[in-house]
Design an enzyme around this catalytic site. Structure first.
Site, PDB file in Angstrom:
ATOM      1  N   ASN A  77     -12.601  -3.785   2.335  1.00 53.82           N
ATOM      2  CA  ASN A  77     -13.723  -2.698   2.259  1.00 53.82           C
ATOM      3  C   ASN A  77     -14.513  -3.003   1.017  1.00 53.82           C
ATOM      4  O   ASN A  77     -14.192  -2.566   0.195  1.00 53.82           O
ATOM      5  CB  ASN A  77     -12.547  -1.286   2.666  1.00 53.82           C
ATOM      6  CG  ASN A  77     -12.191  -1.344   3.858  1.00 53.82           C
ATOM      7  OD1 ASN A  77     -12.590  -1.548   4.701  1.00 53.82           O
ATOM      8  ND2 ASN A  77     -10.704  -0.233   3.769  1.00 53.82           N
ATOM      9  N   HIS A 109      -9.734  -5.692  -3.676  1.00 56.88           N
ATOM     10  CA  HIS A 109      -8.772  -6.232  -3.144  1.00 56.88           C
ATOM     11  C   HIS A 109      -8.492  -6.151  -1.528  1.00 56.88           C
ATOM     12  O   HIS A 109      -9.641  -5.943  -0.675  1.00 56.88           O
ATOM     13  CB  HIS A 109      -7.992  -4.350  -3.264  1.00 56.88           C
ATOM     14  CG  HIS A 109      -8.295  -3.541  -2.105  1.00 56.88           C
ATOM     15  ND1 HIS A 109      -9.174  -2.425  -3.531  1.00 56.88           N
ATOM     16  CD2 HIS A 109      -8.100  -2.737  -1.574  1.00 56.88           C
ATOM     17  CE1 HIS A 109      -9.249  -1.400  -2.525  1.00 56.88           C
ATOM     18  NE2 HIS A 109      -9.099  -1.144  -1.069  1.00 56.88           N
ATOM     19  N   GLU A 131     -12.164   3.298  -1.140  1.00 60.16           N
ATOM     20  CA  GLU A 131     -11.570   4.196  -1.497  1.00 60.16           C
ATOM     21  C   GLU A 131     -11.496   3.873  -3.233  1.00 60.16           C
ATOM     22  O   GLU A 131     -11.957   4.200  -3.862  1.00 60.16           O
ATOM     23  CB  GLU A 131     -10.542   4.111  -0.864  1.00 60.16           C
ATOM     24  CG  GLU A 131     -11.047   5.208   0.241  1.00 60.16           C
ATOM     25  CD  GLU A 131      -9.896   5.697   0.906  1.00 60.16           C
ATOM     26  OE1 GLU A 131      -8.388   5.910   0.118  1.00 60.16           O
ATOM     27  OE2 GLU A 131     -10.036   6.072   1.929  1.00 60.16           O
ATOM     28  N   VAL A 132     -10.370   2.580  -3.267  1.00 53.75           N
ATOM     29  CA  VAL A 132     -10.726   1.621  -4.816  1.00 53.75           C
ATOM     30  C   VAL A 132     -11.358   1.420  -5.465  1.00 53.75           C
ATOM     31  O   VAL A 132     -11.475   0.194  -4.344  1.00 53.75           O
ATOM     32  CB  VAL A 132      -8.846   1.685  -4.749  1.00 53.75           C
ATOM     33  CG1 VAL A 132      -8.757   1.474  -6.704  1.00 53.75           C
ATOM     34  CG2 VAL A 132      -7.873   2.877  -4.406  1.00 53.75           C
ATOM     35  N   HIS A 166      -6.873  -6.090   1.538  1.00 52.36           N
ATOM     36  CA  HIS A 166      -5.376  -5.019   2.683  1.00 52.36           C
ATOM     37  C   HIS A 166      -5.095  -7.010   3.653  1.00 52.36           C
ATOM     38  O   HIS A 166      -5.583  -7.139   4.293  1.00 52.36           O
ATOM     39  CB  HIS A 166      -6.176  -5.253   3.339  1.00 52.36           C
ATOM     40  CG  HIS A 166      -6.880  -3.244   2.558  1.00 52.36           C
ATOM     41  ND1 HIS A 166      -5.892  -2.632   2.234  1.00 52.36           N
ATOM     42  CD2 HIS A 166      -7.166  -2.596   2.605  1.00 52.36           C
ATOM     43  CE1 HIS A 166      -5.994  -1.649   1.852  1.00 52.36           C
ATOM     44  NE2 HIS A 166      -7.456  -1.176   1.561  1.00 52.36           N
ATOM     45  N   ASP A 215       1.010  -1.449  -0.162  1.00 51.71           N
ATOM     46  CA  ASP A 215       0.322  -0.188   0.164  1.00 51.71           C
ATOM     47  C   ASP A 215       1.028   1.522   0.520  1.00 51.71           C
ATOM     48  O   ASP A 215       1.910   1.229   0.424  1.00 51.71           O
ATOM     49  CB  ASP A 215      -0.677   0.207   1.394  1.00 51.71           C
ATOM     50  CG  ASP A 215      -2.163   0.857   0.796  1.00 51.71           C
ATOM     51  OD1 ASP A 215      -3.242   1.014   1.026  1.00 51.71           O
ATOM     52  OD2 ASP A 215      -1.942   2.126   1.454  1.00 51.71           O
ATOM     53  N   ILE A 216       0.254   2.030  -0.936  1.00 49.01           N
ATOM     54  CA  ILE A 216       1.466   3.430  -0.495  1.00 49.01           C
ATOM     55  C   ILE A 216       1.303   4.309   0.246  1.00 49.01           C
ATOM     56  O   ILE A 216       2.273   4.697   0.183  1.00 49.01           O
ATOM     57  CB  ILE A 216       0.939   4.888  -2.304  1.00 49.01           C
ATOM     58  CG1 ILE A 216       2.114   5.101  -2.421  1.00 49.01           C
ATOM     59  CG2 ILE A 216      -1.019   5.061  -1.511  1.00 49.01           C
ATOM     60  CD1 ILE A 216       1.320   5.957  -4.009  1.00 49.01           C
TER      61      ILE A 216
HETATM   62  P1  5GP Z   1      -9.730   0.863   0.373  1.00 44.55           P
HETATM   63  O1  5GP Z   1      -9.680   2.743   1.219  1.00 44.55           O
HETATM   64  O2  5GP Z   1     -10.345   1.119  -1.199  1.00 44.55           O
HETATM   65  O3  5GP Z   1     -10.268  -0.672   0.858  1.00 44.55           O
HETATM   66  O4  5GP Z   1      -8.327   1.137   0.044  1.00 44.55           O
HETATM   67  C1  5GP Z   1      -7.404   1.545  -0.770  1.00 44.55           C
HETATM   68  C2  5GP Z   1      -5.846   1.746  -0.734  1.00 44.55           C
HETATM   69  O5  5GP Z   1      -5.116   1.852  -1.936  1.00 44.55           O
HETATM   70  C3  5GP Z   1      -5.339   2.687   0.669  1.00 44.55           C
HETATM   71  O6  5GP Z   1      -5.053   2.202   1.523  1.00 44.55           O
HETATM   72  C4  5GP Z   1      -4.670   3.304  -0.941  1.00 44.55           C
HETATM   73  O7  5GP Z   1      -3.427   4.018   0.350  1.00 44.55           O
HETATM   74  C5  5GP Z   1      -3.793   2.663  -1.380  1.00 44.55           C
HETATM   75  N1  5GP Z   1      -3.916   3.024  -3.070  1.00 44.55           N
HETATM   76  C6  5GP Z   1      -4.647   4.174  -3.184  1.00 44.55           C
HETATM   77  N2  5GP Z   1      -4.107   4.157  -4.480  1.00 44.55           N
HETATM   78  C7  5GP Z   1      -2.703   3.477  -4.548  1.00 44.55           C
HETATM   79  C8  5GP Z   1      -1.790   3.512  -5.444  1.00 44.55           C
HETATM   80  O8  5GP Z   1      -1.293   4.755  -6.144  1.00 44.55           O
HETATM   81  N3  5GP Z   1      -0.855   3.007  -5.438  1.00 44.55           N
HETATM   82  C9  5GP Z   1      -0.439   1.230  -4.032  1.00 44.55           C
HETATM   83  N4  5GP Z   1       0.357   0.930  -4.053  1.00 44.55           N
HETATM   84  N5  5GP Z   1      -1.730   2.145  -3.073  1.00 44.55           N
HETATM   85  C10 5GP Z   1      -2.965   2.953  -3.260  1.00 44.55           C
END
Ligand code: 5GP
Ligand code: ZN
Length: 116
Positions: free
Chosen positions: A86, A99, A94-95, A101, A30-31
């Site tokens: 999530n 995925h 968010e994405v 985690h 994760d970034i």
């Molecule tokens: P969500 O809230 O959708 O479960 O988590 C999305 C995750 O993707 C977040 O923890 C965020 O830090 C990570 N993320 C968003 N953009 C990028 C990216 O460009 N590269 C990487 N490696 N992680 C990302």
């Protein structure tokens, strides 16, 4: 999905710190980590969320979970880890490319959600 950020990472169009890749799944750090070890495992095929997954995704989702322990072990998470998926607005996704985690130590991560 051409404009999906995780599809771009899978295709190598956006750089990532790769943990693992095979023909079906891709794992990368994760970034913006929220634990000392924080990586995600995604299907290579675009699936927006767990809400959108169905029988067609059964094999790849099983593969992701079946691989999680091995990949966590490879990142030093011998004492355990947390998996989070999530989903949607309520799940604070968010994405919108499904995925999983993987979060880990060395210290215990605390309770899953804070009680109100
Ligand atoms: P969500 O809230 O959708 O479960 O988590 C999305 C995750 O993707 C977040 O923890 C965020 O830090 C990570 N993320 C968003 N953009 C990028 C990216 O460009 N590269 C990487 N490696 N992680 C990302
Ligand atoms: Zn995607």
């Amino acid at each position: 999905m051409s404009d999906c950020i995780f599809c771009k990472i899978v295709r190598g169009e956006i750089p990532s710190k790769k943990v693992y890749e095979d023909e079906d799944i891709f794992a990368f750090h994760d970034i913006n980590p929220i634990a000392p070890v924080h990586f995600m495992i995604v299907p290579k095929v675009h699936v927006a969320s767990l809400y959108d997954a169905g029988p067609d995704h059964q094999a790849v989702l099983g593969k992701i979970l079946a691989k999680a322990g091995e990949l966590a072990r490879g990142q030093g998470l011998a004492d355990g880890f947390r998996t989070i998926i999530n989903t949607g607005r309520i799940g604070h996704q968010e994405v919108y490319h499904l995925h999983v985690h993987i979060l880990g130590g060395p210290e215990p991560l605390g309770s899953m959600l804070k009680r109100k």
